[in-house]
Design an enzyme around this catalytic site. Structure first.
Site, PDB file in Angstrom:
ATOM      1  N   SER A   8       0.844  -1.196   0.000  1.00 10.05           N
ATOM      2  CA  SER A   8       0.000   0.000   0.000  1.00 10.05           C
ATOM      3  C   SER A   8       0.874   1.238   0.000  1.00 10.05           C
ATOM      4  O   SER A   8       1.605   1.511   0.960  1.00 10.05           O
ATOM      5  CB  SER A   8      -0.904   0.016   1.236  1.00 10.05           C
ATOM      6  OG  SER A   8      -1.520   1.294   1.319  1.00 10.05           O
ATOM      7  N   HIS A  33      -1.154  -1.138  -4.250  1.00 10.87           N
ATOM      8  CA  HIS A  33      -2.444  -0.712  -3.701  1.00 10.87           C
ATOM      9  C   HIS A  33      -2.403   0.802  -3.494  1.00 10.87           C
ATOM     10  O   HIS A  33      -1.459   1.335  -2.909  1.00 10.87           O
ATOM     11  CB  HIS A  33      -2.681  -1.439  -2.388  1.00 10.87           C
ATOM     12  CG  HIS A  33      -4.024  -1.218  -1.783  1.00 10.87           C
ATOM     13  ND1 HIS A  33      -5.163  -1.881  -2.197  1.00 10.87           N
ATOM     14  CD2 HIS A  33      -4.414  -0.398  -0.766  1.00 10.87           C
ATOM     15  CE1 HIS A  33      -6.193  -1.492  -1.461  1.00 10.87           C
ATOM     16  NE2 HIS A  33      -5.777  -0.593  -0.582  1.00 10.87           N
ATOM     17  N   ASP A  35      -4.544   4.063  -2.111  1.00  8.45           N
ATOM     18  CA  ASP A  35      -5.662   4.435  -1.241  1.00  8.45           C
ATOM     19  C   ASP A  35      -6.109   5.864  -1.480  1.00  8.45           C
ATOM     20  O   ASP A  35      -5.408   6.811  -1.125  1.00  8.45           O
ATOM     21  CB  ASP A  35      -5.246   4.270   0.225  1.00  8.45           C
ATOM     22  CG  ASP A  35      -5.148   2.810   0.627  1.00  8.45           C
ATOM     23  OD1 ASP A  35      -6.157   2.094   0.498  1.00  8.45           O
ATOM     24  OD2 ASP A  35      -4.054   2.392   1.050  1.00  8.45           O
ATOM     25  N   MET A  37      -8.618   8.714  -0.452  1.00  6.69           N
ATOM     26  CA  MET A  37      -9.505   9.085   0.663  1.00  6.69           C
ATOM     27  C   MET A  37      -9.976  10.515   0.473  1.00  6.69           C
ATOM     28  O   MET A  37      -9.189  11.379   0.096  1.00  6.69           O
ATOM     29  CB  MET A  37      -8.739   8.981   1.990  1.00  6.69           C
ATOM     30  CG  MET A  37      -8.137   7.619   2.232  1.00  6.69           C
ATOM     31  SD  MET A  37      -7.349   7.559   3.851  1.00  6.69           S
ATOM     32  CE  MET A  37      -6.564   5.946   3.771  1.00  6.69           C
ATOM     33  N   HIS A  66      -8.224   1.762  -4.315  1.00  9.15           N
ATOM     34  CA  HIS A  66      -9.246   1.588  -3.275  1.00  9.15           C
ATOM     35  C   HIS A  66      -9.868   2.961  -3.016  1.00  9.15           C
ATOM     36  O   HIS A  66      -9.214   3.851  -2.473  1.00  9.15           O
ATOM     37  CB  HIS A  66      -8.534   1.021  -2.042  1.00  9.15           C
ATOM     38  CG  HIS A  66      -9.387   0.855  -0.836  1.00  9.15           C
ATOM     39  ND1 HIS A  66      -8.858   0.555   0.404  1.00  9.15           N
ATOM     40  CD2 HIS A  66     -10.740   0.938  -0.650  1.00  9.15           C
ATOM     41  CE1 HIS A  66      -9.836   0.464   1.299  1.00  9.15           C
ATOM     42  NE2 HIS A  66     -10.986   0.698   0.684  1.00  9.15           N
ATOM     43  N   MET A  68     -12.016   5.315  -1.110  1.00  5.36           N
ATOM     44  CA  MET A  68     -12.720   5.604   0.144  1.00  5.36           C
ATOM     45  C   MET A  68     -13.317   6.996   0.005  1.00  5.36           C
ATOM     46  O   MET A  68     -12.879   7.956   0.647  1.00  5.36           O
ATOM     47  CB  MET A  68     -11.730   5.506   1.322  1.00  5.36           C
ATOM     48  CG  MET A  68     -11.354   4.065   1.644  1.00  5.36           C
ATOM     49  SD  MET A  68      -9.801   3.930   2.540  1.00  5.36           S
ATOM     50  CE  MET A  68      -8.652   3.933   1.176  1.00  5.36           C
ATOM     51  N   MET A 137     -12.259  -5.547   4.576  1.00  6.39           N
ATOM     52  CA  MET A 137     -11.464  -4.611   5.388  1.00  6.39           C
ATOM     53  C   MET A 137     -11.241  -5.231   6.765  1.00  6.39           C
ATOM     54  O   MET A 137     -12.195  -5.601   7.457  1.00  6.39           O
ATOM     55  CB  MET A 137     -12.191  -3.272   5.545  1.00  6.39           C
ATOM     56  CG  MET A 137     -12.270  -2.418   4.289  1.00  6.39           C
ATOM     57  SD  MET A 137     -10.705  -2.075   3.475  1.00  6.39           S
ATOM     58  CE  MET A 137      -9.784  -1.235   4.766  1.00  6.39           C
ATOM     59  N   GLY A 142      -9.110   4.457   6.651  1.00  3.22           N
ATOM     60  CA  GLY A 142      -8.747   5.851   6.897  1.00  3.22           C
ATOM     61  C   GLY A 142      -7.272   6.057   7.186  1.00  3.22           C
ATOM     62  O   GLY A 142      -6.733   7.120   6.871  1.00  3.22           O
ATOM     63  N   GLY A 144      -3.178   4.092   7.676  1.00  2.45           N
ATOM     64  CA  GLY A 144      -2.285   2.947   7.667  1.00  2.45           C
ATOM     65  C   GLY A 144      -1.841   2.640   9.091  1.00  2.45           C
ATOM     66  O   GLY A 144      -2.046   3.437  10.013  1.00  2.45           O
ATOM     67  N   GLY A 145      -1.250   1.492   9.271  1.00  2.00           N
ATOM     68  CA  GLY A 145      -0.630   1.158  10.541  1.00  2.00           C
ATOM     69  C   GLY A 145      -1.579   0.846  11.682  1.00  2.00           C
ATOM     70  O   GLY A 145      -1.184   0.910  12.844  1.00  2.00           O
ATOM     71  N   ASP A 175      -7.365  -6.194   3.613  1.00  2.00           N
ATOM     72  CA  ASP A 175      -6.648  -4.915   3.717  1.00  2.00           C
ATOM     73  C   ASP A 175      -6.734  -4.391   5.145  1.00  2.00           C
ATOM     74  O   ASP A 175      -7.825  -4.142   5.657  1.00  2.00           O
ATOM     75  CB  ASP A 175      -7.308  -3.926   2.741  1.00  2.00           C
ATOM     76  CG  ASP A 175      -6.638  -2.550   2.704  1.00  2.00           C
ATOM     77  OD1 ASP A 175      -5.581  -2.371   3.342  1.00  2.00           O
ATOM     78  OD2 ASP A 175      -7.202  -1.659   2.027  1.00  2.00           O
ATOM     79  N   GLY A 197       0.807  -2.210   4.150  1.00  2.00           N
ATOM     80  CA  GLY A 197       1.446  -0.895   4.128  1.00  2.00           C
ATOM     81  C   GLY A 197       2.598  -0.821   5.114  1.00  2.00           C
ATOM     82  O   GLY A 197       3.759  -0.981   4.751  1.00  2.00           O
TER      83      GLY A 197
END
Ligand code: DX5
Ligand code: ZN
Length: 221
Positions: A8, A33, A35, A37, A66, A68, A137, A142, A144-145, A175, A197
């Site tokens: 990611s 990937h 993301d 948002m 992805h 969002m 999910m 929203g 990472g980590g 994910d 990620g």
């Protein structure tokens, strides 16, 4: 069963995006990937077509985008034009899910659907045969980590059973919080595609971590 590892880019160093992507390729990543948002559907804001296009210029790997975002259909055309290979939308943002899936396919991309941890699988049952990818999910989207939510394991197993009984050939992706200690159980439950990620970009040797995840997913015992 072939597995796919999709680093990611959210956790990449964006001042060195081209190098980070080259590192993923050298490490044997299958997909990248991406993301997106919008700061509305999720409490964080990232990027859009411009960054997808920049990533596309760095690599031939499939870009697994992805979304969002609310009203994701606003971005389908520009994202595919920018080089997206897969567009995955949230069922929570798509009241006309079947129409959106058809539109993504018409544009020439793979169509994916995903659900928040609290959204029941039942909400995608009617479109399973139309899907190229179902994403489970394993964190609230929203950031990472975040920590892997263990209930995702049973959801993956139920999703795999639903895909099989529907005769769907969709890939089953997971994910959020995927690392060496969570990937095997997700694979055993039926996932074949893994986003990671922090586990990759936060590793001492990110390139080697991609291979390590692949090994961890497929324990020999
Ligand atoms: C979360 C994103 C994920 C995120 C995963 O909203 O959808 O793709 O980058 O990051 P890790 O692997 O660090 O949980
Ligand atoms: Zn994601």
């Amino acid at each position: 069963m072939k597995i796919r590892i999709a680093p990611s880019l959210l956790s990449a160093d964006f001042t060195r995006l081209a190098d980070e992507i080259a590192m993923c390729e050298a490490g044997g990543a299958d997909w990248l990937h991406v993301d997106v948002m919008d700061g509305c559907f999720v409490p964080n804001l990232t990027f859009g077509a411009k960054v997808i296009e920049a990533a596309r210029r760095c690599t031939n790997l499939p870009l697994d985008v992805h979304l969002m975002t609310l009203e994701p259909e606003k971005y389908f055309e520009s994202f595919v034009k920018a080089g997206a290979s897969v567009l995955t939308i949230h069922v929570e943002t798509a009241p006309h899910l079947h129409r959106q899936i058809m539109r993504i396919r018409e544009l020439g991309a793979m169509a994916g659907v995903t659900l928040n941890p609290s959204t029941p699988l039942e909400s995608v049952r009617e479109v399973l045969v139309d899907l190229d990818l179902l994403l489970i999910m394993s964190v609230n989207p929203g950031f990472g980590g975040q920590r892997f939510i263990p209930q995702a394991i049973d959801k993956i197993a139920r999703a795999r059973a639903m895909l099989t009984s529907a005769g769907s050939r969709a890939l089953l992706e997971v994910d959020g919080g995927i690392a060496r200690d969570t990937i095997a159980v997700c694979h055993a439950a039926g996932a074949d595609t893994f986003v990671a990620g922090q586990a990759i970009f936060g590793a001492a040797d990110p390139r080697a971590e991609i291979a390590a995840l692949r090994v961890a997913a497929l324990p020999t015992t």
